[in-house]
Design a protein around this motif. Structure first.
Motif, PDB file in Angstrom:
ATOM      1  N   MET A  90     -49.778 -21.589  47.500  1.00 22.14           N
ATOM      2  CA  MET A  90     -48.958 -20.499  46.976  1.00 22.14           C
ATOM      3  C   MET A  90     -49.592 -19.881  45.731  1.00 22.14           C
ATOM      4  O   MET A  90     -49.520 -18.671  45.528  1.00 22.14           O
ATOM      5  CB  MET A  90     -47.544 -20.992  46.655  1.00 22.14           C
ATOM      6  CG  MET A  90     -46.721 -21.358  47.866  1.00 22.14           C
ATOM      7  SD  MET A  90     -46.319 -19.961  48.902  1.00 22.14           S
ATOM      8  CE  MET A  90     -45.074 -19.184  47.915  1.00 22.14           C
ATOM      9  N   GLY A  91     -50.230 -20.699  44.911  1.00 23.29           N
ATOM     10  CA  GLY A  91     -50.927 -20.173  43.749  1.00 23.29           C
ATOM     11  C   GLY A  91     -52.098 -19.291  44.139  1.00 23.29           C
ATOM     12  O   GLY A  91     -52.315 -18.214  43.575  1.00 23.29           O
ATOM     13  N   GLU A  92     -52.884 -19.742  45.122  1.00 21.32           N
ATOM     14  CA  GLU A  92     -54.010 -18.938  45.617  1.00 21.32           C
ATOM     15  C   GLU A  92     -53.524 -17.624  46.225  1.00 21.32           C
ATOM     16  O   GLU A  92     -54.096 -16.565  45.990  1.00 21.32           O
ATOM     17  CB  GLU A  92     -54.804 -19.722  46.663  1.00 21.32           C
ATOM     18  CG  GLU A  92     -55.609 -20.867  46.119  1.00 21.32           C
ATOM     19  CD  GLU A  92     -56.820 -20.395  45.350  1.00 21.32           C
ATOM     20  OE1 GLU A  92     -57.451 -19.405  45.762  1.00 21.32           O
ATOM     21  OE2 GLU A  92     -57.128 -21.033  44.331  1.00 21.32           O
ATOM     22  N   TRP A 144     -46.589 -31.219  49.477  1.00 22.00           N
ATOM     23  CA  TRP A 144     -46.018 -30.480  48.362  1.00 22.00           C
ATOM     24  C   TRP A 144     -47.129 -29.993  47.419  1.00 22.00           C
ATOM     25  O   TRP A 144     -47.129 -28.844  46.977  1.00 22.00           O
ATOM     26  CB  TRP A 144     -45.053 -31.368  47.614  1.00 22.00           C
ATOM     27  CG  TRP A 144     -44.120 -30.661  46.680  1.00 22.00           C
ATOM     28  CD1 TRP A 144     -44.327 -29.462  46.071  1.00 22.00           C
ATOM     29  CD2 TRP A 144     -42.848 -31.105  46.262  1.00 22.00           C
ATOM     30  NE1 TRP A 144     -43.250 -29.154  45.284  1.00 22.00           N
ATOM     31  CE2 TRP A 144     -42.330 -30.141  45.383  1.00 22.00           C
ATOM     32  CE3 TRP A 144     -42.095 -32.229  46.528  1.00 22.00           C
ATOM     33  CZ2 TRP A 144     -41.092 -30.279  44.778  1.00 22.00           C
ATOM     34  CZ3 TRP A 144     -40.862 -32.353  45.925  1.00 22.00           C
ATOM     35  CH2 TRP A 144     -40.364 -31.390  45.071  1.00 22.00           C
ATOM     36  N   ILE A 145     -48.096 -30.858  47.128  1.00 18.68           N
ATOM     37  CA  ILE A 145     -49.220 -30.470  46.273  1.00 18.68           C
ATOM     38  C   ILE A 145     -50.037 -29.373  46.940  1.00 18.68           C
ATOM     39  O   ILE A 145     -50.426 -28.392  46.295  1.00 18.68           O
ATOM     40  CB  ILE A 145     -50.079 -31.695  45.936  1.00 18.68           C
ATOM     41  CG1 ILE A 145     -49.301 -32.637  45.029  1.00 18.68           C
ATOM     42  CG2 ILE A 145     -51.401 -31.284  45.283  1.00 18.68           C
ATOM     43  CD1 ILE A 145     -49.945 -33.985  44.836  1.00 18.68           C
ATOM     44  N   ARG A 161     -52.841 -11.715  45.892  1.00 16.82           N
ATOM     45  CA  ARG A 161     -51.928 -10.611  46.182  1.00 16.82           C
ATOM     46  C   ARG A 161     -51.519  -9.830  44.932  1.00 16.82           C
ATOM     47  O   ARG A 161     -51.523  -8.620  44.925  1.00 16.82           O
ATOM     48  CB  ARG A 161     -50.693 -11.193  46.881  1.00 16.82           C
ATOM     49  CG  ARG A 161     -49.643 -10.234  47.254  1.00 16.82           C
ATOM     50  CD  ARG A 161     -49.884  -9.668  48.591  1.00 16.82           C
ATOM     51  NE  ARG A 161     -48.811  -8.755  48.911  1.00 16.82           N
ATOM     52  CZ  ARG A 161     -48.559  -8.337  50.101  1.00 16.82           C
ATOM     53  NH1 ARG A 161     -49.300  -8.745  51.077  1.00 16.82           N
ATOM     54  NH2 ARG A 161     -47.584  -7.522  50.318  1.00 16.82           N
ATOM     55  N   TRP A 162     -51.115 -10.558  43.885  1.00 18.77           N
ATOM     56  CA  TRP A 162     -50.570  -9.902  42.700  1.00 18.77           C
ATOM     57  C   TRP A 162     -51.359 -10.180  41.420  1.00 18.77           C
ATOM     58  O   TRP A 162     -51.015  -9.662  40.368  1.00 18.77           O
ATOM     59  CB  TRP A 162     -49.120 -10.317  42.476  1.00 18.77           C
ATOM     60  CG  TRP A 162     -48.239  -9.955  43.611  1.00 18.77           C
ATOM     61  CD1 TRP A 162     -47.851  -8.701  43.968  1.00 18.77           C
ATOM     62  CD2 TRP A 162     -47.639 -10.841  44.555  1.00 18.77           C
ATOM     63  NE1 TRP A 162     -47.046  -8.765  45.085  1.00 18.77           N
ATOM     64  CE2 TRP A 162     -46.901 -10.062  45.465  1.00 18.77           C
ATOM     65  CE3 TRP A 162     -47.662 -12.218  44.737  1.00 18.77           C
ATOM     66  CZ2 TRP A 162     -46.197 -10.621  46.517  1.00 18.77           C
ATOM     67  CZ3 TRP A 162     -46.963 -12.765  45.787  1.00 18.77           C
ATOM     68  CH2 TRP A 162     -46.237 -11.974  46.661  1.00 18.77           C
ATOM     69  N   GLY A 166     -46.822 -17.999  41.921  1.00 19.60           N
ATOM     70  CA  GLY A 166     -46.916 -18.618  43.244  1.00 19.60           C
ATOM     71  C   GLY A 166     -46.857 -20.125  43.172  1.00 19.60           C
ATOM     72  O   GLY A 166     -46.237 -20.778  44.011  1.00 19.60           O
ATOM     73  N   ALA A 167     -47.490 -20.703  42.156  1.00 18.46           N
ATOM     74  CA  ALA A 167     -47.442 -22.151  41.998  1.00 18.46           C
ATOM     75  C   ALA A 167     -46.021 -22.611  41.681  1.00 18.46           C
ATOM     76  O   ALA A 167     -45.571 -23.642  42.181  1.00 18.46           O
ATOM     77  CB  ALA A 167     -48.405 -22.596  40.909  1.00 18.46           C
TER      78      ALA A 167
END
Length: 65
Positions: A32-34, A25-26, A39-40, A46-47
């Protein structure tokens, strides 16, 4: 069901899955943050998605079960 009762009754294999799930999960939150930052340009969205998506999945899984 009480969370403490659930955790106290786990076998070593169950503890392995709990710890692996927390580490996964971590890692998912970080990845997702990276990804969203590249991307945006926004790391926080993302996090947040990486944090809430697995929680939503677990909630649905527990409700179905």
């Amino acid at each position: 069901m009480d969370l403490m009762a659930l955790l106290s009754g786990l076998s070593p294999v169950g503890w392995f899955f709990v710890i692996a799930g927390i580490i996964g999960w971590i890692a998912l939150c970080y990845w997702m943050g990276e990804f969203s930052e590249k991307r945006w340009g926004d790391r926080e969205s993302g996090a947040l998605l990486g944090f809430f998506a697995p929680g939503l999945f677990l909630l649905v899984f527990w409700l179905i079960r």
